[in-house]
Design a protein around this motif. Structure first.
Motif, PDB file in Angstrom:
ATOM      1  N   LEU A  21     -32.403 -37.567  25.360  1.00 22.14           N
ATOM      2  CA  LEU A  21     -33.360 -36.470  25.529  1.00 22.14           C
ATOM      3  C   LEU A  21     -33.150 -35.378  24.471  1.00 22.14           C
ATOM      4  N   ARG A  22     -31.886 -35.110  24.136  1.00 25.15           N
ATOM      5  CA  ARG A  22     -31.600 -34.147  23.051  1.00 25.15           C
ATOM      6  C   ARG A  22     -32.273 -34.594  21.764  1.00 25.15           C
ATOM      7  N   LYS A  23     -32.183 -35.885  21.469  1.00 34.70           N
ATOM      8  CA  LYS A  23     -32.768 -36.412  20.228  1.00 34.70           C
ATOM      9  C   LYS A  23     -34.295 -36.268  20.246  1.00 34.70           C
ATOM     10  N   GLN A  24     -34.876 -36.608  21.393  1.00 36.48           N
ATOM     11  CA  GLN A  24     -36.347 -36.515  21.513  1.00 36.48           C
ATOM     12  C   GLN A  24     -36.840 -35.080  21.413  1.00 36.48           C
ATOM     13  N   SER A  25     -36.162 -34.153  22.095  1.00 41.40           N
ATOM     14  CA  SER A  25     -36.720 -32.800  22.188  1.00 41.40           C
ATOM     15  C   SER A  25     -36.290 -31.891  21.037  1.00 41.40           C
ATOM     16  N   LEU A  26     -35.115 -32.153  20.429  1.00 37.44           N
ATOM     17  CA  LEU A  26     -34.623 -31.224  19.394  1.00 37.44           C
ATOM     18  C   LEU A  26     -34.191 -31.910  18.102  1.00 37.44           C
ATOM     19  N   GLY A  27     -34.177 -33.231  18.085  1.00 40.63           N
ATOM     20  CA  GLY A  27     -33.804 -33.949  16.866  1.00 40.63           C
ATOM     21  C   GLY A  27     -32.300 -34.062  16.686  1.00 40.63           C
ATOM     22  N   ASP A  28     -31.901 -34.464  15.480  1.00 37.94           N
ATOM     23  CA  ASP A  28     -30.492 -34.775  15.229  1.00 37.94           C
ATOM     24  C   ASP A  28     -29.712 -33.628  14.593  1.00 37.94           C
ATOM     25  N   ASP A  29     -30.372 -32.526  14.288  1.00 37.22           N
ATOM     26  CA  ASP A  29     -29.648 -31.424  13.649  1.00 37.22           C
ATOM     27  C   ASP A  29     -28.605 -30.820  14.601  1.00 37.22           C
ATOM     28  N   VAL A  30     -27.464 -30.483  14.003  1.00 35.43           N
ATOM     29  CA  VAL A  30     -26.433 -29.739  14.746  1.00 35.43           C
ATOM     30  C   VAL A  30     -26.394 -28.350  14.116  1.00 35.43           C
ATOM     31  N   TYR A  31     -26.815 -27.356  14.856  1.00 34.61           N
ATOM     32  CA  TYR A  31     -26.948 -26.003  14.303  1.00 34.61           C
ATOM     33  C   TYR A  31     -25.596 -25.301  14.287  1.00 34.61           C
ATOM     34  N   LEU A  32     -25.273 -24.729  13.132  1.00 32.78           N
ATOM     35  CA  LEU A  32     -24.003 -24.016  13.008  1.00 32.78           C
ATOM     36  C   LEU A  32     -24.241 -22.509  13.117  1.00 32.78           C
ATOM     37  N   ARG A  33     -23.507 -21.867  13.993  1.00 30.34           N
ATOM     38  CA  ARG A  33     -23.551 -20.401  14.135  1.00 30.34           C
ATOM     39  C   ARG A  33     -22.183 -19.883  13.691  1.00 30.34           C
ATOM     40  N   GLY A  34     -22.153 -19.076  12.652  1.00 30.53           N
ATOM     41  CA  GLY A  34     -20.874 -18.560  12.150  1.00 30.53           C
ATOM     42  C   GLY A  34     -20.354 -17.447  13.059  1.00 30.53           C
ATOM     43  N   LEU A  35     -19.189 -17.679  13.627  1.00 31.68           N
ATOM     44  CA  LEU A  35     -18.645 -16.731  14.615  1.00 31.68           C
ATOM     45  C   LEU A  35     -17.714 -15.707  13.949  1.00 31.68           C
ATOM     46  N   VAL A  36     -18.047 -14.433  14.133  1.00 36.33           N
ATOM     47  CA  VAL A  36     -17.203 -13.353  13.606  1.00 36.33           C
ATOM     48  C   VAL A  36     -16.561 -12.634  14.796  1.00 36.33           C
ATOM     49  N   GLU A  37     -15.261 -12.826  14.971  1.00 35.06           N
ATOM     50  CA  GLU A  37     -14.547 -12.187  16.092  1.00 35.06           C
ATOM     51  C   GLU A  37     -14.003 -10.863  15.559  1.00 35.06           C
ATOM     52  N   PHE A  38     -14.748  -9.776  15.772  1.00 38.37           N
ATOM     53  CA  PHE A  38     -14.432  -8.563  15.002  1.00 38.37           C
ATOM     54  C   PHE A  38     -13.454  -7.601  15.674  1.00 38.37           C
ATOM     55  N   SER A  39     -13.169  -7.799  16.955  1.00 40.18           N
ATOM     56  CA  SER A  39     -12.146  -6.952  17.603  1.00 40.18           C
ATOM     57  C   SER A  39     -11.599  -7.679  18.817  1.00 40.18           C
ATOM     58  N   ASN A  40     -10.256  -7.621  18.990  1.00 41.65           N
ATOM     59  CA  ASN A  40      -9.697  -8.219  20.203  1.00 41.65           C
ATOM     60  C   ASN A  40      -9.200  -7.135  21.165  1.00 41.65           C
ATOM     61  N   TYR A  41      -9.617  -5.872  20.928  1.00 42.05           N
ATOM     62  CA  TYR A  41      -9.351  -4.830  21.920  1.00 42.05           C
ATOM     63  C   TYR A  41     -10.301  -5.040  23.092  1.00 42.05           C
ATOM     64  N   CYS A  42      -9.800  -4.850  24.301  1.00 40.95           N
ATOM     65  CA  CYS A  42     -10.694  -4.990  25.441  1.00 40.95           C
ATOM     66  C   CYS A  42     -10.251  -4.103  26.585  1.00 40.95           C
ATOM     67  N   SER A  43     -11.220  -3.405  27.183  1.00 38.52           N
ATOM     68  CA  SER A  43     -10.905  -2.504  28.295  1.00 38.52           C
ATOM     69  C   SER A  43     -11.005  -3.229  29.636  1.00 38.52           C
ATOM     70  N   CYS A  44     -11.290  -4.533  29.614  1.00 40.42           N
ATOM     71  CA  CYS A  44     -11.456  -5.268  30.874  1.00 40.42           C
ATOM     72  C   CYS A  44     -10.235  -6.120  31.183  1.00 40.42           C
ATOM     73  N   GLY A  45     -10.090  -6.386  32.464  1.00 39.78           N
ATOM     74  CA  GLY A  45      -8.944  -7.184  32.905  1.00 39.78           C
ATOM     75  C   GLY A  45      -9.385  -8.503  33.516  1.00 39.78           C
ATOM     76  N   CYS A  46     -10.310  -9.207  32.861  1.00 38.31           N
ATOM     77  CA  CYS A  46     -10.757 -10.511  33.374  1.00 38.31           C
ATOM     78  C   CYS A  46      -9.512 -11.399  33.535  1.00 38.31           C
ATOM     79  N   ALA A  47      -9.344 -11.941  34.739  1.00 36.10           N
ATOM     80  CA  ALA A  47      -8.064 -12.566  35.106  1.00 36.10           C
ATOM     81  C   ALA A  47      -7.729 -13.800  34.290  1.00 36.10           C
TER      82      ALA A  47
END
Ligand code: SAM
Ligand code: FES
Length: 328
Positions: A21-47
């Protein structure tokens, strides 16, 4: 039933159906999104999260606006036209700063930008949208408000849900998703997560296994398993045929073939890290995170090579997501 052990013998057929179904609806391309992790400071305490305030031993870093600009410039030079700017909940970057960063990037580079910077008011989100952010990524993490409140001491499920509604209303291409294998999340909870995501009908859905981090309260819990993650992914593909589904880094981190298996079970996106190499190890959401020693060029070349061996091709374009094919 899909998430019970009894379904195991039928998984290969499910994955094949999702792949077709992926091939039929979106084709064979694998889209690349360049991830920029710009800060690892965080005020949250996700467990579960290795960059939450629970982690007292991690070295913290922030990239300046100029460093973010230079990072995008370098990856743009390599051909990337789609970027994800991600950080902890770090209000050092207030609304004005984020808007300035977006303005500058969008003025100089013809590219698509996804923000993944946590919860904001509708007014702030509107300003990010006006400054050119195309997409917004905010996982609901779990659709169960009780489980959510046990894992997120600093946020409320209703606020996160509201934020996702705002993101949709403001016309962002909306991304959400969940963690698989959280302690206290059984098959029924996963089924509710699935229904939640179908009702939200996002342009992008990211699912990944929960991986316990030794500096968090969940350090002794079991890791989420790949088969359940792939099953969830394949079902998403069947019910959201035109949504973009990443083969997540977490899948690749718990199994050497994790991302390939995801691309064979309905996924069509990869998110190579284009952050400066010296920061990567510090953005340690979980132990064993892959691709922390490579640079953007090496990551890109490596992905291009293994994706082409699967008879698929990487696509560095903006990869806008048009769910209604009549608007194509
Ligand atoms: N602060 C933003 C937010 O919360 O949406 C973006 C950064 S957050 C670190 C990105 C994602 O990492 C989260 O949505 C979560 O699902 C994932 N994550 C965090 N800790 C993890 C862990 N231990 N195992 C797997 N995924 C994790
Ligand atoms: Fe803030 Fe994970 S707890 S990014």
């Amino acid at each position: 039933m899909f998430f019970s052990p009894d379904f195991a013998p039928f998984r290969p057929q499910l994955f094949t159906a999702a792949d077709e179904l992926r091939k039929q609806s979106l084709g064979d391309d694998v889209y690349l999104r360049g991830l920029v992790e710009f800060s690892n400071y965080c005020s949250c305490g996700c467990a579960y999260c290795g960059i939450s305030w629970h982690n007292k031993s991690i070295q913290r870093y922030r990239m300046s606006s100029e460093e973010i600009f230079e990072t995008v410039k370098y990856a743009f030079g390599l051909g990337f036209r789609s970027f994800v700017l991600q950080s902890g909940e770090d209000k050092f970057y207030d609304e004005r700063t984020v808007v300035k960063i977006l303005d500058k990037l969008k003025n100089v580079f013809d590219c698509a930008i996804t923000l993944s910077i946590g919860e904001w008011s509708k007014e702030s989100l509107r300003n990010f949208r006006c400054a050119g952010a195309d997409r917004y990524l905010l996982r609901i993490e779990t659709s169960d408000p009780d489980l959510f409140s046990r894992l997120h001491p600093d946020s409320k499920w209703d606020d996160r849900h509201r934020c996702l509604q705002d993101i949709k209303e403001l016309g962002f291409q909306t991304g959400s998703g969940i963690l698989i294998g959280l302690p206290g999340q059984g098959p029924e909870s996963l089924y509710q997560d699935f229904k939640y995501l179908l009702a939200l009908d996002p342009e992008m859905v990211g699912v990944g296994p929960f991986i316990p981090h030794p500096e968090t309260p969940l350090k002794n819990e079991k890791c989420g398993d790949l088969d359940t993650t792939l099953t969830f992914l394949a079902l998403l593909r069947l019910f959201l045929p035109r949504s973009f589904l990443p083969a997540t880094t977490a899948m690749g981190s718990i199994h050497p073939e994790g991302r390939k298996l995801a691309l064979l079970a309905g996924a069509n996106v990869l998110m190579p890290n284009v952050s400066p190499t010296e920061n990567r190890a510090m953005y340690e959401l979980y132990p064993g995170k892959i691709c922390i020693t490579d640079d953007a060029l090496k990551c890109h070349k490596c992905m291009e090579s293994w994706v082409s061996k699967m008879n698929r091709r990487t696509n560095l374009g903006k990869g806008h997501i048009i769910k209604d094919s009549s608007k194509k």
